[in-house]
Scaffold this motif. Structure first.
Motif, PDB file in Angstrom:
ATOM      1  N   SER A 113       0.839  -1.203   0.000  1.00 19.93           N
ATOM      2  CA  SER A 113       0.000   0.000   0.000  1.00 19.93           C
ATOM      3  C   SER A 113       0.871   1.249   0.000  1.00 19.93           C
ATOM      4  CB  SER A 113      -0.922  -0.002   1.211  1.00 19.93           C
ATOM      5  OG  SER A 113      -0.162   0.090   2.404  1.00 19.93           O
ATOM      6  N   LEU A 114       0.227   2.411  -0.128  1.00 22.12           N
ATOM      7  CA  LEU A 114       0.951   3.673  -0.105  1.00 22.12           C
ATOM      8  C   LEU A 114       1.623   3.895   1.240  1.00 22.12           C
ATOM      9  CD1 LEU A 114      -1.613   6.002  -1.937  1.00 22.12           C
ATOM     10  CD2 LEU A 114       0.326   4.762  -2.913  1.00 22.12           C
ATOM     11  N   ALA A 115       0.945   3.525   2.333  1.00 22.33           N
ATOM     12  CA  ALA A 115       1.538   3.676   3.657  1.00 22.33           C
ATOM     13  C   ALA A 115       2.745   2.762   3.827  1.00 22.33           C
ATOM     14  CB  ALA A 115       0.490   3.392   4.735  1.00 22.33           C
ATOM     15  N   ASP A 116       2.660   1.555   3.287  1.00 24.72           N
ATOM     16  CA  ASP A 116       3.782   0.613   3.354  1.00 24.72           C
ATOM     17  C   ASP A 116       4.975   1.162   2.578  1.00 24.72           C
ATOM     18  OD1 ASP A 116       5.201  -1.727   3.917  1.00 24.72           O
ATOM     19  OD2 ASP A 116       4.477  -2.717   2.112  1.00 24.72           O
ATOM     20  N   LEU A 148       2.279  10.497   1.972  1.00 25.69           N
ATOM     21  CA  LEU A 148       1.359   9.574   1.312  1.00 25.69           C
ATOM     22  C   LEU A 148       0.914  10.201  -0.007  1.00 25.69           C
ATOM     23  CD1 LEU A 148      -0.902   8.415   4.293  1.00 25.69           C
ATOM     24  CD2 LEU A 148       1.046   7.226   3.286  1.00 25.69           C
ATOM     25  N   PRO A 149       1.326   9.646  -1.150  1.00 23.15           N
ATOM     26  CA  PRO A 149       0.972  10.246  -2.453  1.00 23.15           C
ATOM     27  C   PRO A 149      -0.451   9.888  -2.864  1.00 23.15           C
ATOM     28  CG  PRO A 149       2.346   8.319  -2.789  1.00 23.15           C
ATOM     29  CD  PRO A 149       2.236   8.495  -1.297  1.00 23.15           C
ATOM     30  N   LEU A 150      -1.428  10.484  -2.192  1.00 21.30           N
ATOM     31  CA  LEU A 150      -2.824  10.164  -2.483  1.00 21.30           C
ATOM     32  C   LEU A 150      -3.258  10.688  -3.849  1.00 21.30           C
ATOM     33  CD1 LEU A 150      -4.590  10.719   0.957  1.00 21.30           C
ATOM     34  CD2 LEU A 150      -3.312   8.758   0.105  1.00 21.30           C
ATOM     35  N   SER A 151      -2.479  11.592  -4.425  1.00 23.77           N
ATOM     36  CA  SER A 151      -2.791  12.054  -5.779  1.00 23.77           C
ATOM     37  C   SER A 151      -2.645  10.932  -6.805  1.00 23.77           C
ATOM     38  CB  SER A 151      -1.881  13.224  -6.154  1.00 23.77           C
ATOM     39  OG  SER A 151      -0.512  12.844  -6.081  1.00 23.77           O
ATOM     40  N   GLN A 152      -1.952   9.844  -6.425  1.00 23.13           N
ATOM     41  CA  GLN A 152      -1.772   8.717  -7.334  1.00 23.13           C
ATOM     42  C   GLN A 152      -2.869   7.667  -7.200  1.00 23.13           C
ATOM     43  OE1 GLN A 152       2.141   7.109  -6.660  1.00 23.13           O
ATOM     44  NE2 GLN A 152       3.155   9.101  -6.831  1.00 23.13           N
ATOM     45  N   LEU A 153      -3.791   7.860  -6.264  1.00 24.64           N
ATOM     46  CA  LEU A 153      -4.848   6.875  -6.054  1.00 24.64           C
ATOM     47  C   LEU A 153      -5.732   6.752  -7.289  1.00 24.64           C
ATOM     48  CD1 LEU A 153      -6.290   7.282  -2.447  1.00 24.64           C
ATOM     49  CD2 LEU A 153      -5.237   5.243  -3.424  1.00 24.64           C
ATOM     50  N   THR A 154      -6.035   5.511  -7.655  1.00 19.52           N
ATOM     51  CA  THR A 154      -6.986   5.282  -8.738  1.00 19.52           C
ATOM     52  C   THR A 154      -8.396   5.090  -8.190  1.00 19.52           C
ATOM     53  OG1 THR A 154      -6.464   2.911  -8.678  1.00 19.52           O
ATOM     54  CG2 THR A 154      -5.234   4.276 -10.227  1.00 19.52           C
ATOM     55  N   GLU A 155      -8.505   4.617  -6.925  1.00 18.01           N
ATOM     56  CA  GLU A 155      -9.817   4.459  -6.311  1.00 18.01           C
ATOM     57  C   GLU A 155     -10.321   5.811  -5.823  1.00 18.01           C
ATOM     58  OE1 GLU A 155      -7.210   2.724  -5.502  1.00 18.01           O
ATOM     59  OE2 GLU A 155      -7.611   0.619  -5.883  1.00 18.01           O
ATOM     60  N   ARG A 156     -11.574   6.125  -6.141  1.00 20.18           N
ATOM     61  CA  ARG A 156     -12.181   7.375  -5.715  1.00 20.18           C
ATOM     62  C   ARG A 156     -13.401   7.155  -4.828  1.00 20.18           C
ATOM     63  NH1 ARG A 156      -8.052  10.298  -5.806  1.00 20.18           N
ATOM     64  NH2 ARG A 156      -6.990  10.374  -7.817  1.00 20.18           N
ATOM     65  N   ASP A 157     -13.834   5.905  -4.693  1.00 21.60           N
ATOM     66  CA  ASP A 157     -14.982   5.634  -3.843  1.00 21.60           C
ATOM     67  C   ASP A 157     -14.515   5.538  -2.393  1.00 21.60           C
ATOM     68  OD1 ASP A 157     -16.636   5.549  -6.030  1.00 21.60           O
ATOM     69  OD2 ASP A 157     -16.449   3.383  -6.299  1.00 21.60           O
ATOM     70  N   PRO A 158     -15.096   6.316  -1.489  1.00 21.83           N
ATOM     71  CA  PRO A 158     -14.650   6.315  -0.093  1.00 21.83           C
ATOM     72  C   PRO A 158     -15.136   5.077   0.652  1.00 21.83           C
ATOM     73  CG  PRO A 158     -16.507   7.789  -0.347  1.00 21.83           C
ATOM     74  CD  PRO A 158     -16.184   7.287  -1.735  1.00 21.83           C
ATOM     75  N   ASP A 159     -14.557   3.931   0.345  1.00 20.54           N
ATOM     76  CA  ASP A 159     -14.965   2.688   0.979  1.00 20.54           C
ATOM     77  C   ASP A 159     -13.743   1.996   1.569  1.00 20.54           C
ATOM     78  OD1 ASP A 159     -13.641   1.842  -1.279  1.00 20.54           O
ATOM     79  OD2 ASP A 159     -15.407   1.052  -2.283  1.00 20.54           O
ATOM     80  N   ALA A 160     -13.963   0.777   2.096  1.00 24.58           N
ATOM     81  CA  ALA A 160     -12.875   0.047   2.732  1.00 24.58           C
ATOM     82  C   ALA A 160     -11.754  -0.265   1.757  1.00 24.58           C
ATOM     83  CB  ALA A 160     -13.421  -1.247   3.350  1.00 24.58           C
ATOM     84  N   ARG A 161     -12.097  -0.493   0.493  1.00 27.91           N
ATOM     85  CA  ARG A 161     -11.060  -0.803  -0.497  1.00 27.91           C
ATOM     86  C   ARG A 161     -10.121   0.371  -0.699  1.00 27.91           C
ATOM     87  NH1 ARG A 161     -13.168  -3.069  -6.065  1.00 27.91           N
ATOM     88  NH2 ARG A 161     -14.344  -1.115  -5.917  1.00 27.91           N
ATOM     89  N   MET A 162     -10.642   1.594  -0.674  1.00 31.42           N
ATOM     90  CA  MET A 162      -9.789   2.768  -0.836  1.00 31.42           C
ATOM     91  C   MET A 162      -8.826   2.900   0.336  1.00 31.42           C
ATOM     92  SD  MET A 162     -10.785   6.829  -1.206  1.00 31.42           S
ATOM     93  CE  MET A 162     -10.979   7.023   0.565  1.00 31.42           C
ATOM     94  N   PHE A 163      -9.331   2.686   1.563  1.00 31.75           N
ATOM     95  CA  PHE A 163      -8.459   2.809   2.722  1.00 31.75           C
ATOM     96  C   PHE A 163      -7.433   1.676   2.769  1.00 31.75           C
ATOM     97  CE2 PHE A 163     -11.813   5.671   4.219  1.00 31.75           C
ATOM     98  CZ  PHE A 163     -11.051   6.709   4.714  1.00 31.75           C
ATOM     99  N   ARG A 164      -7.761   0.507   2.240  1.00 30.78           N
ATOM    100  CA  ARG A 164      -6.765  -0.565   2.162  1.00 30.78           C
ATOM    101  C   ARG A 164      -5.699  -0.217   1.134  1.00 30.78           C
ATOM    102  NH1 ARG A 164      -7.252  -5.144   4.782  1.00 30.78           N
ATOM    103  NH2 ARG A 164      -5.831  -6.178   3.338  1.00 30.78           N
ATOM    104  N   ARG A 165      -6.077   0.450   0.050  1.00 30.04           N
ATOM    105  CA  ARG A 165      -5.082   0.882  -0.924  1.00 30.04           C
ATOM    106  C   ARG A 165      -4.172   1.941  -0.311  1.00 30.04           C
ATOM    107  NH1 ARG A 165      -1.361   1.414  -3.431  1.00 30.04           N
ATOM    108  NH2 ARG A 165      -1.072   2.035  -5.601  1.00 30.04           N
ATOM    109  N   ILE A 166      -4.746   2.815   0.506  1.00 23.92           N
ATOM    110  CA  ILE A 166      -3.915   3.769   1.236  1.00 23.92           C
ATOM    111  C   ILE A 166      -3.035   3.031   2.235  1.00 23.92           C
ATOM    112  CG2 ILE A 166      -3.949   5.721   2.836  1.00 23.92           C
ATOM    113  CD1 ILE A 166      -6.553   6.610   1.521  1.00 23.92           C
TER     114      ILE A 166
END
Length: 335
Positions: free
Chosen positions: A12-15, A75-93
């Motif tokens: 993930s991005l945090a990792d 945390l480069p959140l500008s690179q996130l492809t997920e835009r839905d604020p759900d559990a999957r987005m936070f796991r990607r973070i």
């Protein structure tokens, strides 16, 4: 919930940013803004949510535990492809939940944990060669403690190092293989993980009023931006909830305590207020548009146009109601 991080999701991005389990988030900021104190894990999630929706990177100042040296992670959140604020987005973070101690809770009779000699209150320090610091991490290790050989799935026996009443013990644990959503997983027949650490956040009257106004403003602007992105297809309409979804969330908030429940009511009030002020006929925002037209032109909207706009607004509202009903049934009840 105290802003103590569980081990980041692998990859993930945090990792990638070098965050570790046990890191305490002290301050955070969006982009180049000054770092501001983070009072709780809820405040941290709010910063991450704003960064993800606004496509802005987030800087975190963290310490390892209470006395570690402070360091900064980006945390480069500008690179996130997920835009839905759900559990999957936070796991990607990589920050889906706060840290919880890897403690064994109540054990099922004749379960794999009881057969291995585990007891309620055992603190798990290591599973095989992997150091354990978080209850969620331990649950993931248990789920994957299996061997696959073609179509055959067998449990894997690993040495667990635990602490029990001041003593360090090593037990060989072999989980049971069960099916979860069609996939084989390991189970030990026990509650795993303790409740996360809590912190009391208290503000004075003036600071509380200032923080409340700022939070409502941020919520209203975020609601408008989210709604706009949903209209242009950047965010899925599956996130729209109706009566069933609201009732489910209200029940979850109430189970966490009256503070969370009041916060949920405030969130719903602000969100509904923003939606009600949209320039849609049949809503208050539509009536404001009628009044604005009359103020500019000096005469009310013509009767034919008024009726057509009212029917169009009613049709739109019925379509949204149908969408929320479909989402509630297919996603939240059946999914």
């Amino acid at each position: 919930l105290r802003a103590v991080l569980a081990p980041p999701v692998v990859g993930s991005l945090a990792d990638q940013a070098g965050l570790r389990g046990g890191d305490v988030v002290r301050r955070a900021a969006l982009g180049d803004a000054p770092l501001a104190p983070v009072a709780s894990f809820d405040a941290l999630r709010w910063v991450l949510l704003r960064g993800a929706l606004d496509q802005r990177d987030v800087r975190l100042e963290v310490t390892l535990g209470n006395s570690g040296a402070a360091r900064t992670a980006m945390l480069p959140l500008s690179q996130l492809t997920e835009r839905d604020p759900d559990a999957r987005m936070f796991r990607r973070i990589g920050i889906p939940a706060p840290l919880s101690a890897p403690v064994i809770g109540k054990l099922m009779t004749d379960g794999a944990g009881e057969r291995a000699g585990l007891q309620t209150g055992d603190l798990v320090r290591r599973v095989g060669d992997t150091a354990v610091v978080d209850g969620g991490q331990l649950r993931d290790l248990i789920r994957t403690q299996i061997n696959r050989a073609g179509d055959r799935v067998q449990p894997k026996t690993l040495a667990w190092r635990i602490e029990r009443r001041g003593q360090v013990l090593t037990l060989d644990v072999t989980p049971d293989v069960q099916t979860d959503h069609g996939q084989p997983v390991g189970r030990i027949g026990a509650y795993v993980g303790s409740a996360p650490e809590m912190v009391l956040v208290r503000l004075g009257p003036l600071d509380g009023l200032t923080a409340g106004v700022a939070k409502v403003w941020q919520l209203c602007t975020m609601t408008l931006r989210y709604f706009g992105r949903m209209l242009i297809g950047q965010v899925s309409v599956k996130n729209v909830s109706g009566v069933v979804g609201v009732a489910d969330l209200a029940g979850q908030a109430a189970s966490l305590g009256w503070v969370y429940y009041l916060g949920f009511l405030a969130f719903m009030s602000a969100s509904l207020g923003v939606m009600n002020l949209l320039p849609v006929p049949m809503l208050d925002g539509g009536h404001l548009m009628y009044y604005l037209w009359e103020a500019v032109t000096g005469k009310p909207v013509a009767g034919v146009w008024f009726n057509c706009l009212q029917y169009a607004g009613l049709s739109l509202l019925l379509a949204v109601m149908a969408l929320t009903l479909v989402n509630d049934v297919t996603i939240r009840l059946l999914g």
